[in-house]
Design a protein around this motif. Structure first.
Motif, PDB file in Angstrom:
ATOM      1  N   ARG A  70     -12.139  19.766  -0.858  1.00 33.30           N
ATOM      2  CA  ARG A  70     -11.497  18.961  -1.786  1.00 33.30           C
ATOM      3  C   ARG A  70     -10.765  17.899  -0.781  1.00 33.30           C
ATOM      4  O   ARG A  70      -9.696  18.016  -0.222  1.00 33.30           O
ATOM      5  CB  ARG A  70     -10.293  19.726  -2.347  1.00 33.30           C
ATOM      6  N   ALA A  71     -11.713  16.658  -0.549  1.00 37.09           N
ATOM      7  CA  ALA A  71     -11.039  15.517   0.346  1.00 37.09           C
ATOM      8  C   ALA A  71     -10.407  14.688  -0.456  1.00 37.09           C
ATOM      9  O   ALA A  71     -10.076  13.472  -0.012  1.00 37.09           O
ATOM     10  CB  ALA A  71     -12.171  15.155   1.117  1.00 37.09           C
ATOM     11  N   ILE A  72     -10.245  14.762  -1.971  1.00 38.54           N
ATOM     12  CA  ILE A  72      -9.857  13.587  -2.723  1.00 38.54           C
ATOM     13  C   ILE A  72      -8.572  14.045  -3.449  1.00 38.54           C
ATOM     14  O   ILE A  72      -8.540  15.005  -4.163  1.00 38.54           O
ATOM     15  CB  ILE A  72     -10.689  13.205  -3.758  1.00 38.54           C
ATOM     16  N   LEU A  73      -7.754  13.408  -3.318  1.00 38.61           N
ATOM     17  CA  LEU A  73      -6.152  13.408  -3.759  1.00 38.61           C
ATOM     18  C   LEU A  73      -6.090  12.485  -5.074  1.00 38.61           C
ATOM     19  O   LEU A  73      -6.414  11.464  -4.750  1.00 38.61           O
ATOM     20  CB  LEU A  73      -5.128  13.290  -2.869  1.00 38.61           C
ATOM     21  N   VAL A  74      -5.878  13.366  -6.161  1.00 40.63           N
ATOM     22  CA  VAL A  74      -5.559  12.361  -7.450  1.00 40.63           C
ATOM     23  C   VAL A  74      -3.946  12.486  -7.666  1.00 40.63           C
ATOM     24  O   VAL A  74      -3.551  13.641  -7.748  1.00 40.63           O
ATOM     25  CB  VAL A  74      -6.509  12.752  -8.547  1.00 40.63           C
ATOM     26  N   ALA A  75      -3.259  11.251  -7.777  1.00 44.78           N
ATOM     27  CA  ALA A  75      -1.809  11.187  -7.870  1.00 44.78           C
ATOM     28  C   ALA A  75      -1.443  10.490  -8.992  1.00 44.78           C
ATOM     29  O   ALA A  75      -2.066   9.426  -9.410  1.00 44.78           O
ATOM     30  CB  ALA A  75      -1.116  10.899  -6.553  1.00 44.78           C
ATOM     31  N   GLY A  76      -0.124  10.599  -9.226  1.00 44.98           N
ATOM     32  CA  GLY A  76       0.330  10.128 -10.340  1.00 44.98           C
ATOM     33  C   GLY A  76       0.720   8.349 -10.052  1.00 44.98           C
ATOM     34  O   GLY A  76       0.318   7.905  -8.773  1.00 44.98           O
ATOM     35  N   SER A  77       1.097   7.450 -10.833  1.00 42.84           N
ATOM     36  CA  SER A  77       1.181   6.028 -10.499  1.00 42.84           C
ATOM     37  C   SER A  77       2.539   5.875  -9.400  1.00 42.84           C
ATOM     38  O   SER A  77       3.152   6.614  -9.041  1.00 42.84           O
ATOM     39  CB  SER A  77       1.574   5.506 -11.749  1.00 42.84           C
ATOM     40  N   ASN A  78       2.209   4.458  -8.842  1.00 44.88           N
ATOM     41  CA  ASN A  78       3.196   4.240  -7.704  1.00 44.88           C
ATOM     42  C   ASN A  78       3.184   5.293  -6.547  1.00 44.88           C
ATOM     43  O   ASN A  78       4.155   5.364  -5.726  1.00 44.88           O
ATOM     44  CB  ASN A  78       4.556   4.009  -8.323  1.00 44.88           C
ATOM     45  N   PHE A  79       2.082   5.643  -6.063  1.00 40.11           N
ATOM     46  CA  PHE A  79       1.618   6.673  -5.135  1.00 40.11           C
ATOM     47  C   PHE A  79       2.102   6.029  -3.878  1.00 40.11           C
ATOM     48  O   PHE A  79       1.642   4.792  -3.518  1.00 40.11           O
ATOM     49  CB  PHE A  79       0.665   7.339  -5.024  1.00 40.11           C
ATOM     50  N   GLY A  80       2.992   6.609  -2.877  1.00 43.74           N
ATOM     51  CA  GLY A  80       3.097   6.109  -1.507  1.00 43.74           C
ATOM     52  C   GLY A  80       4.190   5.075  -1.371  1.00 43.74           C
ATOM     53  O   GLY A  80       4.407   4.245  -0.658  1.00 43.74           O
ATOM     54  N   CYS A  81       5.123   5.133  -2.541  1.00 43.68           N
ATOM     55  CA  CYS A  81       6.343   4.195  -2.648  1.00 43.68           C
ATOM     56  C   CYS A  81       7.291   4.661  -1.582  1.00 43.68           C
ATOM     57  O   CYS A  81       7.104   5.885  -0.911  1.00 43.68           O
ATOM     58  CB  CYS A  81       6.854   4.070  -3.790  1.00 43.68           C
ATOM     59  N   GLY A  82       8.220   3.772  -1.089  1.00 40.52           N
ATOM     60  CA  GLY A  82       9.151   4.027  -0.214  1.00 40.52           C
ATOM     61  C   GLY A  82       8.843   3.756   1.099  1.00 40.52           C
ATOM     62  O   GLY A  82       8.198   2.336   1.197  1.00 40.52           O
ATOM     63  N   SER A  83       9.259   4.243   1.946  1.00 39.30           N
ATOM     64  CA  SER A  83       9.203   3.873   3.470  1.00 39.30           C
ATOM     65  C   SER A  83       7.518   3.424   3.979  1.00 39.30           C
ATOM     66  O   SER A  83       6.854   3.695   3.606  1.00 39.30           O
ATOM     67  CB  SER A  83       9.640   4.768   4.555  1.00 39.30           C
ATOM     68  N   SER A  84       7.803   2.523   5.000  1.00 37.61           N
ATOM     69  CA  SER A  84       6.346   2.118   5.763  1.00 37.61           C
ATOM     70  C   SER A  84       5.738   3.159   6.723  1.00 37.61           C
ATOM     71  O   SER A  84       4.799   2.569   7.214  1.00 37.61           O
ATOM     72  CB  SER A  84       6.577   0.848   6.210  1.00 37.61           C
ATOM     73  N   ARG A  85       6.215   4.183   6.817  1.00 31.63           N
ATOM     74  CA  ARG A  85       5.934   5.175   7.873  1.00 31.63           C
ATOM     75  C   ARG A  85       4.243   5.309   7.783  1.00 31.63           C
ATOM     76  O   ARG A  85       3.687   5.842   6.773  1.00 31.63           O
ATOM     77  CB  ARG A  85       6.422   6.332   7.743  1.00 31.63           C
ATOM     78  N   GLU A  86       3.623   4.986   8.960  1.00 27.73           N
ATOM     79  CA  GLU A  86       2.004   5.255   8.601  1.00 27.73           C
ATOM     80  C   GLU A  86       1.806   6.507   8.780  1.00 27.73           C
ATOM     81  O   GLU A  86       0.692   7.085   8.703  1.00 27.73           O
ATOM     82  CB  GLU A  86       1.721   4.180  10.129  1.00 27.73           C
ATOM     83  N   HIS A  87       2.899   7.549   9.297  1.00 24.12           N
ATOM     84  CA  HIS A  87       2.840   8.824   9.356  1.00 24.12           C
ATOM     85  C   HIS A  87       2.244   9.509   8.117  1.00 24.12           C
ATOM     86  O   HIS A  87       1.697  10.429   8.236  1.00 24.12           O
ATOM     87  CB  HIS A  87       4.077   9.408   9.831  1.00 24.12           C
ATOM     88  N   ALA A  88       2.541   8.679   6.961  1.00 18.51           N
ATOM     89  CA  ALA A  88       2.031   9.324   5.742  1.00 18.51           C
ATOM     90  C   ALA A  88       0.377   9.296   5.537  1.00 18.51           C
ATOM     91  O   ALA A  88       0.019  10.297   5.503  1.00 18.51           O
ATOM     92  CB  ALA A  88       2.835   8.442   4.528  1.00 18.51           C
ATOM     93  N   PRO A  89      -0.210   8.307   5.776  1.00 11.82           N
ATOM     94  CA  PRO A  89      -1.543   8.515   5.842  1.00 11.82           C
ATOM     95  C   PRO A  89      -2.169   9.290   7.075  1.00 11.82           C
ATOM     96  O   PRO A  89      -3.275   9.844   6.766  1.00 11.82           O
ATOM     97  CB  PRO A  89      -2.211   6.906   5.871  1.00 11.82           C
ATOM     98  N   TRP A  90      -1.439   9.059   8.047  1.00  6.64           N
ATOM     99  CA  TRP A  90      -1.917   9.998   9.248  1.00  6.64           C
ATOM    100  C   TRP A  90      -1.792  11.304   8.817  1.00  6.64           C
ATOM    101  O   TRP A  90      -2.784  12.222   9.194  1.00  6.64           O
ATOM    102  CB  TRP A  90      -1.061  10.058  10.516  1.00  6.64           C
TER     103      TRP A  90
END
Lengths: 193, 475
Positions: A70-90
């Motif tokens: 399972r390498a695909i994440l399906v999420a609700g709308s406005n995913f990844g809002c908030g801070s600019s931290r690149e730590h999130a995709p890392w």
């Protein structure tokens, strides 16, 4: 950073249907004191995966995560809002995700994800709803054709910023592209001085 | 010539290589601000590629996110939350030394929150492009600058080339028409706007704020408004520069002087949007109808007037939020007890914010059982506030007066709430767990936060502000 080229991906989905999943959920701020970009998968969705006592939350769909399956994440709308931290995709990439699908992905997160081999895919409402309703469904995301194909043959196209797509397909580093413009950057500085 | 917006002008003046179908524009960056959290991996990338920092004089560094707000102990040691936090601070100090970047170090009298110190030093100016690895960089747009948050990879790009790759976003004009009533602040305007357009309503847009109520704002107020653009999903927020802007910038440390000042003024006066400039979207908000606002959910768009009642959830999402916040439908907000109060952050930690809170708190006491924390945005703000004895107002009321930093806004330095606590906060995000695991955050203006500290419940600040005005009139 260079990444291995991403052409197409076939995998099952993990569904987090909530809207407005912010980067504090993706990786809580207390894990941002690191000076490395590695190993952050351990903290991905930490407070969704573990309770106050550090015990695994059995009800979390992330708990059963298998990066190969399972390498695909399906999420609700406005995913990844908030801070600019690149730590999130890392964190998400290190956790094993290679793509995230939503109806609408926040600008800075999208830009950061594209630089880290995590493909942000924005699909129409109808496809989005189908994906939300069917966790674990197998999909094929084709970056070259810009299509998402569902198991029953349903197919939809998605937009991706052409330069980022080129970089992902060819394994090109955007910094190299910028460095190649150096004479124009220098000229710009001279002309406005 | 086609009429241009402020945004069009700022954009076109910084394009090194124009955008094509194949590639984004190469955009020149005039001011790059960095802090300890989002920079270490960028410096590491430079090292890996053996690249120097190309224009070290255009980058300035500060320490704010991981730094303690308590004073050093007798030996000068700071109480870091973790050894990693201390190591992160040391990493920035080392990187700045190595690359000859000016750092506002721990003992620097000008250190503070990155979005407070840029304007304070006069580094933030009309017409500049400003970036930082921080989503609240939109704050600097208050000066008529093109300011936006970037990721760490892009921080590396700026260090190496002084440029970023960026496609031009769409434009939105948000007009606040008319005059705001007494007791309604820039924070209330921001929350009302986000409630109106939604947490993703500004996604893909650069917002220009205009209208009578925006022109009437102080620079601090404009910074608060632009700061919150990102909470509507917009990476860019801006206000056209005017005399208020110029008066604020003049004579600051890095502001142009002498003939350079006159030349700068001439250029800055040409920045506002031309008559008839086109926007992709326009929103009109009647400022005269605004009231002090608070949030009741876990997204900044869940905002409502403080003197109202909580709405019934309209979706599973809102139901979950109401459960987390433990705020059931139709409950008067004034009925909701407060455990902790935080006055600070890049949204509301400037001198005028502290004055606003002090106006409400002066001569009054923080309700027993409530903890109140006041954290100035910078050492300069701290000194200015102490020169006016504002710190004594807070201390006598029973609040804690701390050293500058991001503190409870991001809660990564040890300043945080306990699980289940309700915190009324002048910061920018009410996300689940943002101020500590299980903490319930209510966003508000400094006046509303201060009034709530006194009552121990969410409180409308207007009666307090009214009383203060009457007392002042009587004198």
């Amino acid at each position: 950073m260079r990444f291995k080229p991403l052409l197409s991906l076939t995998s099952k989905t993990i569904v987090l249907p909530q809207d407005n999943i912010d980067t504090d959920q993706i990786i809580p701020a207390r894990f941002l004191t690191t000076t490395s970009r590695k190993g952050l998968g351990a903290f991905a969705f930490y407070d969704w995966r573990y309770d106050e006592d550090g015990a695994i939350r059995e009800e979390s769909p992330l708990d059963s995560h298998d990066p190969v399956e399972r390498a695909i994440l399906v999420a609700g709308s406005n995913f990844g809002c908030g801070s600019s931290r690149e730590h999130a995709p890392w964190a998400l990439a290190d956790f094993g995700f290679q793509a995230v699908i939503s109806s609408d992905i926040a600008d800075i997160f999208k830009s950061n994800a594209l630089k880290n081999g995590l493909l942000p895919v924005e699909v129409d409402q109808k496809t989005h709803q189908r994906l939300l309703n069917n966790p674990g469904e197998e999909l094929t995301i084709d970056l070259e054709k810009q299509t998402v194909r569902l198991s029953d043959g349903w197919q939809t196209v998605f937009e991706v910023e052409p330069f980022a797509r080129h970089c992902l397909l060819e394994g090109v580093d955007p910094l190299g592209h910028l460095m190649n413009q150096m004479s124009l950057i220098e000229q710009f500085e001279v002309e406005r001085a | 010539m086609k009429p241009q917006s402020l945004f069009d002008k700022l954009w076109s003046r910084h394009v090194v290589v124009p955008e094509t179908r194949e590639a984004p524009a190469v955009l020149y960056i005039d001011l790059h601000l960095i802090h300890e959290v989002t920079s270490p991996q960028a410096f590491a990338a430079l090292k890996e590629r053996k690249l120097p920092v190309r224009r070290p004089a255009l980058t300035i560094a500060t320490l704010d996110h991981s730094t303690p707000t308590t004073p050093p102990d007798g030996n000068g040691a700071l109480a870091y939350a973790t050894p990693e936090a201390a190591a992160q601070v040391q990493t920035l100090i080392r990187n700045c030394r190595k690359h000859d970047i000016r750092l506002l170090d721990l003992d620097d009298p000008q250190r503070g929150i990155v979005h407070v110190i840029g304007p304070e030093l006069g580094l933030t100016q009309p017409g500049k492009t400003v970036v930082c690895g921080d989503s609240h960089t939109s704050t600097h747009g208050a000066f008529g600058a093109l300011a936006f948050g970037i990721g760490t990879t892009e921080v590396g790009h700026v260090l190496a080339t002084q440029c970023v790759l960026q496609r031009k976003p769409k434009s939105m004009l948000v007009n606040f028409n008319g005059e705001t009533p007494q007791g309604v602040t820039a924070k209330d305007m921001a929350l009302a706007m986000i409630a109106e357009i939604g947490a993703d309503g500004g996604q893909g847009y650069a917002i220009e704020f205009a209208g009578g109520a925006v022109r009437a704002l102080s620079m601090e107020g404009r910074m608060t408004l632009c700061n919150m653009s990102i909470e509507a999903g917009a990476r860019f927020g801006m206000v056209a520069p005017d005399e208020t802007t110029f008066d604020w910038v003049k004579d600051r440390q890095y502001a142009p002087r002498g003939p350079a000042w006159a030349a700068a003024l001439k250029a800055w006066r040409a920045l506002p949007s031309d008559y008839g400039a086109a926007f992709d979207k326009e929103i009109d908000i009647d400022a005269s109808r605004l009231r002090p606002m608070i949030t009741y959910g876990v997204s900044p768009d869940a905002a409502a007037p403080v003197n109202g009642v909580s709405p019934a959830p309209r979706s599973d999402e809102e139901k979950r939020a109401a459960e987390y916040m433990r705020i059931e439908a139709d409950r008067p907000f004034s009925d909701i007890p407060v455990d902790r109060v935080f006055i600070g952050s890049c949204t509301n930690s400037r001198l005028s914010d502290l004055r606003e809170a002090a106006t409400v708190m002066r001569g009054r006491k923080v309700r027993a059982g409530v903890t109140a924390l006041v954290v100035p945005g910078s050492e300069s703000v701290r000194r200015a506030a102490e020169a006016e004895n504002l710190h004594l107002v807070f201390i006598e009321a029973g609040a804690e007066w701390r050293r500058p930093g991001c503190s409870m806004c991001i809660a990564m330095n040890g300043d945080q709430g306990a699980p289940g606590e309700l915190v009324i906060s002048t910061s920018n995000r009410n996300f689940v767990g943002r101020q500590g695991k299980g903490v319930r955050t209510v966003l508000a203006s400094p006046a509303t936060a201060a009034a709530s500290a006194i009552e121990g419940r969410i409180a409308d600040p207007r009666p307090y502000l009214q009383e203060t005005r009457e007392m002042a009139d009587a004198v």
